[in-house]
Motif scaffolding. Structure first.
Motif, PDB file in Angstrom:
ATOM      1  N   ILE A   6       0.837  -1.201   0.000  1.00  0.00           N
ATOM      2  CA  ILE A   6       0.000   0.000   0.000  1.00  0.00           C
ATOM      3  C   ILE A   6       0.872   1.251   0.000  1.00  0.00           C
ATOM      4  CG2 ILE A   6      -1.660   1.341   1.349  1.00  0.00           C
ATOM      5  CD1 ILE A   6      -2.842  -1.297   2.325  1.00  0.00           C
ATOM      6  N   ILE A   7       1.959   1.239   0.803  1.00  0.00           N
ATOM      7  CA  ILE A   7       2.857   2.388   0.846  1.00  0.00           C
ATOM      8  C   ILE A   7       3.444   2.664  -0.537  1.00  0.00           C
ATOM      9  CG2 ILE A   7       5.081   3.214   1.738  1.00  0.00           C
ATOM     10  CD1 ILE A   7       4.406   1.789   4.355  1.00  0.00           C
ATOM     11  N   ARG A   8       3.884   1.592  -1.230  1.00  0.00           N
ATOM     12  CA  ARG A   8       4.471   1.754  -2.554  1.00  0.00           C
ATOM     13  C   ARG A   8       3.422   2.254  -3.547  1.00  0.00           C
ATOM     14  NH1 ARG A   8       9.515  -0.084  -3.681  1.00  0.00           N
ATOM     15  NH2 ARG A   8       8.994  -0.241  -5.885  1.00  0.00           N
ATOM     16  N   SER A   9       2.176   1.815  -3.371  1.00  0.00           N
ATOM     17  CA  SER A   9       1.131   2.252  -4.297  1.00  0.00           C
ATOM     18  C   SER A   9       0.838   3.735  -4.133  1.00  0.00           C
ATOM     19  CB  SER A   9      -0.144   1.429  -4.077  1.00  0.00           C
ATOM     20  OG  SER A   9      -0.754   1.759  -2.843  1.00  0.00           O
ATOM     21  N   LEU A  10       1.153   4.297  -2.950  1.00  0.00           N
ATOM     22  CA  LEU A  10       0.946   5.715  -2.697  1.00  0.00           C
ATOM     23  C   LEU A  10       2.202   6.541  -2.961  1.00  0.00           C
ATOM     24  CD1 LEU A  10      -1.041   5.428   0.661  1.00  0.00           C
ATOM     25  CD2 LEU A  10      -1.980   5.837  -1.621  1.00  0.00           C
ATOM     26  N   SER A  11       3.263   5.889  -3.390  1.00  0.00           N
ATOM     27  CA  SER A  11       4.554   6.539  -3.561  1.00  0.00           C
ATOM     28  C   SER A  11       4.671   7.195  -4.936  1.00  0.00           C
ATOM     29  CB  SER A  11       5.675   5.503  -3.395  1.00  0.00           C
ATOM     30  OG  SER A  11       6.878   5.956  -3.967  1.00  0.00           O
ATOM     31  N   PHE A  12       5.092   8.463  -4.945  1.00  0.00           N
ATOM     32  CA  PHE A  12       5.334   9.156  -6.208  1.00  0.00           C
ATOM     33  C   PHE A  12       6.473   8.493  -6.969  1.00  0.00           C
ATOM     34  CE2 PHE A  12       7.715  12.249  -8.685  1.00  0.00           C
ATOM     35  CZ  PHE A  12       6.723  12.799  -9.493  1.00  0.00           C
ATOM     36  N   THR A  13       7.551   8.134  -6.256  1.00  0.00           N
ATOM     37  CA  THR A  13       8.717   7.514  -6.900  1.00  0.00           C
ATOM     38  C   THR A  13       8.352   6.174  -7.512  1.00  0.00           C
ATOM     39  OG1 THR A  13      10.149   8.592  -5.274  1.00  0.00           O
ATOM     40  CG2 THR A  13      11.103   6.795  -6.558  1.00  0.00           C
ATOM     41  N   PHE A 211      11.814   9.112  -2.418  1.00  0.00           N
ATOM     42  CA  PHE A 211      12.812   8.613  -3.372  1.00  0.00           C
ATOM     43  C   PHE A 211      13.838   7.734  -2.670  1.00  0.00           C
ATOM     44  CE2 PHE A 211      16.817   8.830  -5.684  1.00  0.00           C
ATOM     45  CZ  PHE A 211      16.417   8.558  -6.984  1.00  0.00           C
ATOM     46  N   ILE A 212      14.313   8.176  -1.513  1.00  0.00           N
ATOM     47  CA  ILE A 212      15.296   7.397  -0.759  1.00  0.00           C
ATOM     48  C   ILE A 212      14.727   6.032  -0.383  1.00  0.00           C
ATOM     49  CG2 ILE A 212      16.548   7.263   1.439  1.00  0.00           C
ATOM     50  CD1 ILE A 212      16.797  10.375   1.240  1.00  0.00           C
ATOM     51  N   ASN A 213      13.500   6.008   0.118  1.00  0.00           N
ATOM     52  CA  ASN A 213      12.891   4.751   0.566  1.00  0.00           C
ATOM     53  C   ASN A 213      12.700   3.761  -0.573  1.00  0.00           C
ATOM     54  OD1 ASN A 213      12.749   5.551   3.244  1.00  0.00           O
ATOM     55  ND2 ASN A 213      10.678   6.393   3.045  1.00  0.00           N
ATOM     56  N   VAL A 214      12.399   4.266  -1.770  1.00  0.00           N
ATOM     57  CA  VAL A 214      12.146   3.372  -2.905  1.00  0.00           C
ATOM     58  C   VAL A 214      13.424   2.999  -3.642  1.00  0.00           C
ATOM     59  CG1 VAL A 214      10.955   3.150  -5.129  1.00  0.00           C
ATOM     60  CG2 VAL A 214       9.795   4.243  -3.202  1.00  0.00           C
ATOM     61  N   MET A 215      14.367   3.950  -3.786  1.00  0.00           N
ATOM     62  CA  MET A 215      15.507   3.752  -4.674  1.00  0.00           C
ATOM     63  C   MET A 215      16.866   3.575  -3.992  1.00  0.00           C
ATOM     64  SD  MET A 215      14.717   3.585  -7.843  1.00  0.00           S
ATOM     65  CE  MET A 215      13.159   3.701  -8.742  1.00  0.00           C
ATOM     66  N   CYS A 216      16.974   3.928  -2.726  1.00  0.00           N
ATOM     67  CA  CYS A 216      18.313   4.005  -2.115  1.00  0.00           C
ATOM     68  C   CYS A 216      18.520   3.084  -0.924  1.00  0.00           C
ATOM     69  CB  CYS A 216      18.605   5.443  -1.700  1.00  0.00           C
ATOM     70  SG  CYS A 216      18.447   6.644  -3.021  1.00  0.00           S
ATOM     71  N   LYS A 217      17.588   2.181  -0.665  1.00  0.00           N
ATOM     72  CA  LYS A 217      17.686   1.347   0.531  1.00  0.00           C
ATOM     73  C   LYS A 217      18.276  -0.040   0.272  1.00  0.00           C
ATOM     74  CE  LYS A 217      15.958   4.151   3.663  1.00  0.00           C
ATOM     75  NZ  LYS A 217      16.805   4.627   4.777  1.00  0.00           N
ATOM     76  N   ASN A 218      18.336  -0.452  -0.980  1.00  0.00           N
ATOM     77  CA  ASN A 218      18.812  -1.806  -1.287  1.00  0.00           C
ATOM     78  C   ASN A 218      20.311  -1.808  -1.597  1.00  0.00           C
ATOM     79  OD1 ASN A 218      16.232  -2.880  -1.010  1.00  0.00           O
ATOM     80  ND2 ASN A 218      15.751  -2.566  -3.177  1.00  0.00           N
ATOM     81  N   TYR A 219      21.000  -2.813  -1.081  1.00  0.00           N
ATOM     82  CA  TYR A 219      22.418  -3.062  -1.391  1.00  0.00           C
ATOM     83  C   TYR A 219      23.310  -1.862  -1.079  1.00  0.00           C
ATOM     84  CZ  TYR A 219      20.271  -6.895  -4.035  1.00  0.00           C
ATOM     85  OH  TYR A 219      19.527  -7.998  -4.415  1.00  0.00           O
ATOM     86  N   VAL A 220      23.040  -1.172   0.009  1.00  0.00           N
ATOM     87  CA  VAL A 220      23.829   0.009   0.359  1.00  0.00           C
ATOM     88  C   VAL A 220      25.283  -0.377   0.632  1.00  0.00           C
ATOM     89  CG1 VAL A 220      24.132   1.877   2.038  1.00  0.00           C
ATOM     90  CG2 VAL A 220      21.839   1.243   1.263  1.00  0.00           C
TER      91      VAL A 220
END
Length: 304
Positions: A6-13, A211-220
């Motif tokens: 649900i959070i991702r469905s509400l995400s602009f990114t 943007f950070i939550n969707v694009m920058c959290k994996n494989y840091v």
């Protein structure tokens, strides 16, 4: 508790990412995930219909979001004349590995293996920033597989001593990692200031956080290891020369890789390379001056 879906469905990114996916499909590309069988899986956008009469073009992204975000403005310009391939490098998008190697030469070997899986024996490539490091290594290791090379804001001729001698805005690798893989709005704003001559203004914190939550959290951690590997014992004298027709593209006001590195690379490659400097542009020249960038790409790649 609100679910991640649900959070991702509400995400602009996430919505924009979905739109890019739709636009890539509409342009004639399909999304393919390839398992190498050695713990490595790579994702790539490939032609829905391969035409043998067309040359092949590989578009290789840099750090940041996945490949779609960096080449969304470019694909429509090249798909009519080329079989276009847009991969996600290892630890970006949907590509990953369980192997421990982090060098650009490993990324290049994975990219070459991916191209062979898709039946591509030879291609020109465009490499933006880190993607240029990988493309350069591919051209060096597999010279017969490359026709032309475009290196955009690619500090491939950087030396380990450059960081210590103050060539860069950042003071050390730890700071570079925090900016290139931002985990806070302040660091994402730092990245925007370093990447653009005229950074977008008035961007709210909630959008940057999204943007950070969707694009920058994996494989840091893995991405920081990629950065560390780039500089490890790096010397210009050890950099092999590639002999393909090469265009080097640089933003005149580049703050991440100073323009001196563009001139250094041109001197290193000699007569095979031409340097194009785009005014009023920085590291994100492909986004900030997209029309001029694409004009130079088309002129160079379409020359016989």
């Amino acid at each position: 508790m609100i679910s991640t879906t649900i959070i991702r469905s509400l995400s602009f990114t996430a919505s924009r990412d979905w739109w890019y996916r739709l636009s890539f499909s509409h342009a004639g590309l399909r999304s393919v995930l390839s398992d190498f069988g050695d713990g490595t899986t790579m994702h790539c956008w490939v032609p829905k219909v391969y035409k043998q009469s067309k040359p092949n073009l590989l578009l290789v992204h840099g750090f940041g979001a996945n490949a779609m975000w960096q080449y969304a403005d470019a694909i429509d310009h090249f798909i009519p004349k080329y079989n276009v391939y847009v991969p996600d490098l290892i630890f970006f998008g949907r590509s990953y590995t369980t192997q421990k190697e982090r060098s650009e030469s490993f990324q290049a070997r994975c990219l070459m293996k991916l191209m062979h899986i898709h039946g591509v024996q030879k291609a020109s490539f465009v490499g933006i920033s880190y993607g240029g490091f990988v493309g350069y290594s591919m051209a060096s290791q597999f010279p017969e597989a490359v026709e032309k090379a475009v290196l955009c804001c690619t500090g491939v001729c950087i030396e380990e001593k450059d960081l210590k001698e103050g060539l860069f805005k950042v003071q050390d690798l730890d700071e570079a990692g925090k900016i290139l893989m931002p985990q806070s709005t302040d660091k994402l704003r730092d990245l925007m200031r370093l990447s653009f001559v005229k950074p977008p203004k008035g961007v709210p914190d909630w959008l940057l956080t999204d943007f950070i939550n969707v694009m920058c959290k994996n494989y840091v951690i893995e991405k920081r290891e990629l950065i560390e590997e780039i500089l490890k014992d790096r010397q210009l004298s050890k950099l092999p020369k590639i002999h393909h027709p090469t265009m080097i593209v640089w933003g005149e006001q580049h703050q991440i890789f100073p323009i001196e590195l563009g001139y250094r690379l041109q001197r290193h490659l000699g007569s095979n390379a031409q340097l194009v400097v785009i005014k009023e542009a920085g590291h994100a020249v492909n986004l900030e001056k997209s029309r001029e960038f694409l004009k130079h790409l088309k002129t160079f790649l379409n020359e016989s």
